[in-house]
Design a protein around this motif. Sequence first.
Motif, PDB file in Angstrom:
ATOM      1  N   SER A 133      50.116  34.200  32.990  1.00 50.27           N
ATOM      2  CA  SER A 133      51.520  34.274  32.648  1.00 50.27           C
ATOM      3  C   SER A 133      51.917  35.010  31.650  1.00 50.27           C
ATOM      4  CB  SER A 133      51.861  32.658  32.209  1.00 50.27           C
ATOM      5  OG  SER A 133      53.000  32.291  31.841  1.00 50.27           O
ATOM      6  N   PRO A 134      53.229  35.744  31.736  1.00 47.90           N
ATOM      7  CA  PRO A 134      53.721  36.464  30.559  1.00 47.90           C
ATOM      8  C   PRO A 134      54.076  35.400  29.564  1.00 47.90           C
ATOM      9  CG  PRO A 134      55.260  36.296  32.412  1.00 47.90           C
ATOM     10  CD  PRO A 134      54.027  35.514  32.938  1.00 47.90           C
ATOM     11  N   LEU A 135      53.969  34.279  29.560  1.00 50.73           N
ATOM     12  CA  LEU A 135      54.460  33.368  28.463  1.00 50.73           C
ATOM     13  C   LEU A 135      53.289  32.319  28.416  1.00 50.73           C
ATOM     14  CD1 LEU A 135      56.723  32.045  26.429  1.00 50.73           C
ATOM     15  CD2 LEU A 135      57.334  30.867  28.421  1.00 50.73           C
ATOM     16  N   THR A 136      52.555  32.129  27.198  1.00 55.49           N
ATOM     17  CA  THR A 136      51.677  31.108  27.150  1.00 55.49           C
ATOM     18  C   THR A 136      51.890  30.334  25.685  1.00 55.49           C
ATOM     19  OG1 THR A 136      50.340  32.890  25.836  1.00 55.49           O
ATOM     20  CG2 THR A 136      49.915  32.612  28.163  1.00 55.49           C
ATOM     21  N   THR A 137      51.145  29.174  25.548  1.00 54.50           N
ATOM     22  CA  THR A 137      51.211  28.388  24.411  1.00 54.50           C
ATOM     23  C   THR A 137      49.914  28.067  24.009  1.00 54.50           C
ATOM     24  OG1 THR A 137      52.504  26.872  23.441  1.00 54.50           O
ATOM     25  CG2 THR A 137      51.860  26.255  25.586  1.00 54.50           C
ATOM     26  N   HIS A 138      49.803  27.306  22.947  1.00 49.57           N
ATOM     27  CA  HIS A 138      48.698  26.822  22.547  1.00 49.57           C
ATOM     28  C   HIS A 138      48.832  25.809  21.417  1.00 49.57           C
ATOM     29  CE1 HIS A 138      44.573  27.755  20.326  1.00 49.57           C
ATOM     30  NE2 HIS A 138      44.466  26.537  20.932  1.00 49.57           N
TER      31      HIS A 138
ATOM     32  N   LYS B 240      54.427  40.529  26.902  1.00 55.15           N
ATOM     33  CA  LYS B 240      53.763  39.272  27.060  1.00 55.15           C
ATOM     34  C   LYS B 240      54.194  38.460  25.608  1.00 55.15           C
ATOM     35  CE  LYS B 240      49.233  37.013  27.281  1.00 55.15           C
ATOM     36  NZ  LYS B 240      49.945  35.649  27.153  1.00 55.15           N
ATOM     37  N   TYR B 241      54.464  37.015  25.908  1.00 57.69           N
ATOM     38  CA  TYR B 241      54.750  36.328  24.703  1.00 57.69           C
ATOM     39  C   TYR B 241      53.879  35.059  24.687  1.00 57.69           C
ATOM     40  CZ  TYR B 241      59.195  38.922  25.118  1.00 57.69           C
ATOM     41  OH  TYR B 241      60.146  39.756  25.124  1.00 57.69           O
ATOM     42  N   HIS B 242      53.611  34.831  23.439  1.00 56.62           N
ATOM     43  CA  HIS B 242      52.763  33.617  23.043  1.00 56.62           C
ATOM     44  C   HIS B 242      53.422  32.801  21.971  1.00 56.62           C
ATOM     45  CE1 HIS B 242      49.069  31.237  22.732  1.00 56.62           C
ATOM     46  NE2 HIS B 242      49.038  31.333  21.483  1.00 56.62           N
ATOM     47  N   VAL B 243      53.765  31.393  22.354  1.00 57.31           N
ATOM     48  CA  VAL B 243      54.595  30.696  21.464  1.00 57.31           C
ATOM     49  C   VAL B 243      53.685  29.391  21.302  1.00 57.31           C
ATOM     50  CG1 VAL B 243      56.568  29.234  21.396  1.00 57.31           C
ATOM     51  CG2 VAL B 243      56.601  31.626  22.501  1.00 57.31           C
ATOM     52  N   PRO B 244      53.089  29.497  20.081  1.00 59.11           N
ATOM     53  CA  PRO B 244      52.104  28.258  19.954  1.00 59.11           C
ATOM     54  C   PRO B 244      52.801  27.200  19.113  1.00 59.11           C
ATOM     55  CG  PRO B 244      51.670  30.151  18.404  1.00 59.11           C
ATOM     56  CD  PRO B 244      52.618  30.573  19.468  1.00 59.11           C
ATOM     57  N   LEU B 245      52.283  26.129  19.072  1.00 58.08           N
ATOM     58  CA  LEU B 245      52.922  25.034  18.275  1.00 58.08           C
ATOM     59  C   LEU B 245      51.797  24.414  17.377  1.00 58.08           C
ATOM     60  CD1 LEU B 245      54.915  22.696  17.690  1.00 58.08           C
ATOM     61  CD2 LEU B 245      54.116  21.289  19.531  1.00 58.08           C
ATOM     62  N   LEU B 246      52.012  24.350  16.042  1.00 56.20           N
ATOM     63  CA  LEU B 246      50.951  23.830  15.272  1.00 56.20           C
ATOM     64  C   LEU B 246      51.695  22.559  14.601  1.00 56.20           C
ATOM     65  CD1 LEU B 246      50.781  27.084  15.023  1.00 56.20           C
ATOM     66  CD2 LEU B 246      49.430  26.803  13.037  1.00 56.20           C
ATOM     67  N   CYS B 247      50.907  21.468  14.930  1.00 58.12           N
ATOM     68  CA  CYS B 247      51.630  20.074  14.542  1.00 58.12           C
ATOM     69  C   CYS B 247      50.595  19.136  13.941  1.00 58.12           C
ATOM     70  CB  CYS B 247      52.134  19.451  15.663  1.00 58.12           C
ATOM     71  SG  CYS B 247      51.176  19.271  17.137  1.00 58.12           S
ATOM     72  N   SER B 248      51.158  18.377  12.910  1.00 57.08           N
ATOM     73  CA  SER B 248      50.570  17.079  12.622  1.00 57.08           C
ATOM     74  C   SER B 248      51.602  15.931  12.778  1.00 57.08           C
ATOM     75  CB  SER B 248      50.304  17.235  11.148  1.00 57.08           C
ATOM     76  OG  SER B 248      51.441  17.327  10.163  1.00 57.08           O
ATOM     77  N   ARG B 249      51.262  14.750  12.211  1.00 61.13           N
ATOM     78  CA  ARG B 249      52.032  13.718  12.655  1.00 61.13           C
ATOM     79  C   ARG B 249      53.617  13.589  11.821  1.00 61.13           C
ATOM     80  NH1 ARG B 249      49.255   9.049  10.159  1.00 61.13           N
ATOM     81  NH2 ARG B 249      50.918   7.976  11.148  1.00 61.13           N
ATOM     82  N   PHE B 250      53.495  14.571  10.857  1.00 62.83           N
ATOM     83  CA  PHE B 250      54.726  14.532  10.115  1.00 62.83           C
ATOM     84  C   PHE B 250      55.289  16.069   9.823  1.00 62.83           C
ATOM     85  CE2 PHE B 250      52.834  10.927   8.774  1.00 62.83           C
ATOM     86  CZ  PHE B 250      53.666   9.689   9.212  1.00 62.83           C
ATOM     87  N   SER B 251      54.754  16.903  10.901  1.00 67.94           N
ATOM     88  CA  SER B 251      55.334  18.432  10.492  1.00 67.94           C
ATOM     89  C   SER B 251      54.949  19.261  11.547  1.00 67.94           C
ATOM     90  CB  SER B 251      54.695  19.205   9.248  1.00 67.94           C
ATOM     91  OG  SER B 251      53.297  19.413   9.437  1.00 67.94           O
ATOM     92  N   TYR B 252      55.567  20.216  12.065  1.00 66.25           N
ATOM     93  CA  TYR B 252      55.015  21.263  12.778  1.00 66.25           C
ATOM     94  C   TYR B 252      55.874  22.666  12.524  1.00 66.25           C
ATOM     95  CZ  TYR B 252      60.045  20.742  15.055  1.00 66.25           C
ATOM     96  OH  TYR B 252      61.375  20.829  15.150  1.00 66.25           O
ATOM     97  N   SER B 253      55.215  23.653  13.328  1.00 66.32           N
ATOM     98  CA  SER B 253      55.689  25.257  12.996  1.00 66.32           C
ATOM     99  C   SER B 253      55.317  25.661  14.180  1.00 66.32           C
ATOM    100  CB  SER B 253      54.974  25.797  11.837  1.00 66.32           C
ATOM    101  OG  SER B 253      53.736  25.908  11.870  1.00 66.32           O
ATOM    102  N   THR B 254      56.098  27.088  14.305  1.00 66.36           N
ATOM    103  CA  THR B 254      55.751  27.895  15.513  1.00 66.36           C
ATOM    104  C   THR B 254      55.928  29.326  15.279  1.00 66.36           C
ATOM    105  OG1 THR B 254      56.189  28.165  17.934  1.00 66.36           O
ATOM    106  CG2 THR B 254      58.050  27.755  16.341  1.00 66.36           C
ATOM    107  N   TYR B 255      55.549  30.212  16.018  1.00 62.00           N
ATOM    108  CA  TYR B 255      55.631  31.742  15.678  1.00 62.00           C
ATOM    109  C   TYR B 255      55.945  32.437  17.045  1.00 62.00           C
ATOM    110  CZ  TYR B 255      50.802  31.969  15.967  1.00 62.00           C
ATOM    111  OH  TYR B 255      49.414  31.926  16.094  1.00 62.00           O
ATOM    112  N   ARG B 256      56.173  33.590  16.976  1.00 58.96           N
ATOM    113  CA  ARG B 256      56.084  34.466  18.101  1.00 58.96           C
ATOM    114  C   ARG B 256      54.773  35.435  18.155  1.00 58.96           C
ATOM    115  NH1 ARG B 256      57.549  39.949  20.539  1.00 58.96           N
ATOM    116  NH2 ARG B 256      56.422  39.656  22.602  1.00 58.96           N
ATOM    117  N   GLY B 257      53.901  35.090  19.053  1.00 54.86           N
ATOM    118  CA  GLY B 257      52.670  35.647  19.039  1.00 54.86           C
ATOM    119  C   GLY B 257      52.708  36.832  20.355  1.00 54.86           C
ATOM    120  N   SER B 258      51.533  37.379  20.673  1.00 59.24           N
ATOM    121  CA  SER B 258      51.898  38.228  21.699  1.00 59.24           C
ATOM    122  C   SER B 258      50.414  38.093  22.545  1.00 59.24           C
ATOM    123  CB  SER B 258      51.854  39.708  21.334  1.00 59.24           C
ATOM    124  OG  SER B 258      50.933  40.111  20.425  1.00 59.24           O
TER     125      SER B 258
END
Length: 139
Positions: free
Chosen positions: A27-32, A121-139
């Motif tokens: 996929s040209p778009l992935t996540t983690h 190619k775009y990689h859009v990960p989700l970093l999360c805990s029970r009370f926070s989350y963040s993301t960024y554009r990877g490749s």
Amino acid sequence: MSTSRLQHIKDNLLGEYKCAKMAAPYSPLTTHVLNTGIGVPGAHMALSLHRLDPSTSLWNLLTTGTTNDDGRCPGLINREAFTPAVYKMRFETGQYWESLGETSFYPYVEIVFTITDHSQKYHVPLLCSRFSYSTYRGS
């Protein structure tokens, strides 16, 4: 080695690169998804991919799936369907934390982003805990 043993090994190896209920593995778009609260992959988290229809301002569901044991979902969309547009990935974080016997401040997380060059190619990960989350554009 027996044929069934080889098939079992093949299935396990291929399973690591596939996402349940998703399209082809590439996929040209992935996540983690990463569970930063305990430092492990966000395995078995339900998610969906949507594209905004600019003429109606409504989200069109493209696909749904679940992250694999490594927290990845590599087969979100194929190259032919990946067009310049505004997309949204919705992660069912509340269900994920509930499956771990925990509660979460966020019942879901939606990441909205714009694709202008669909040849990349775009990689859009989700970093999360029970009370926070963040993301960024990877490749």
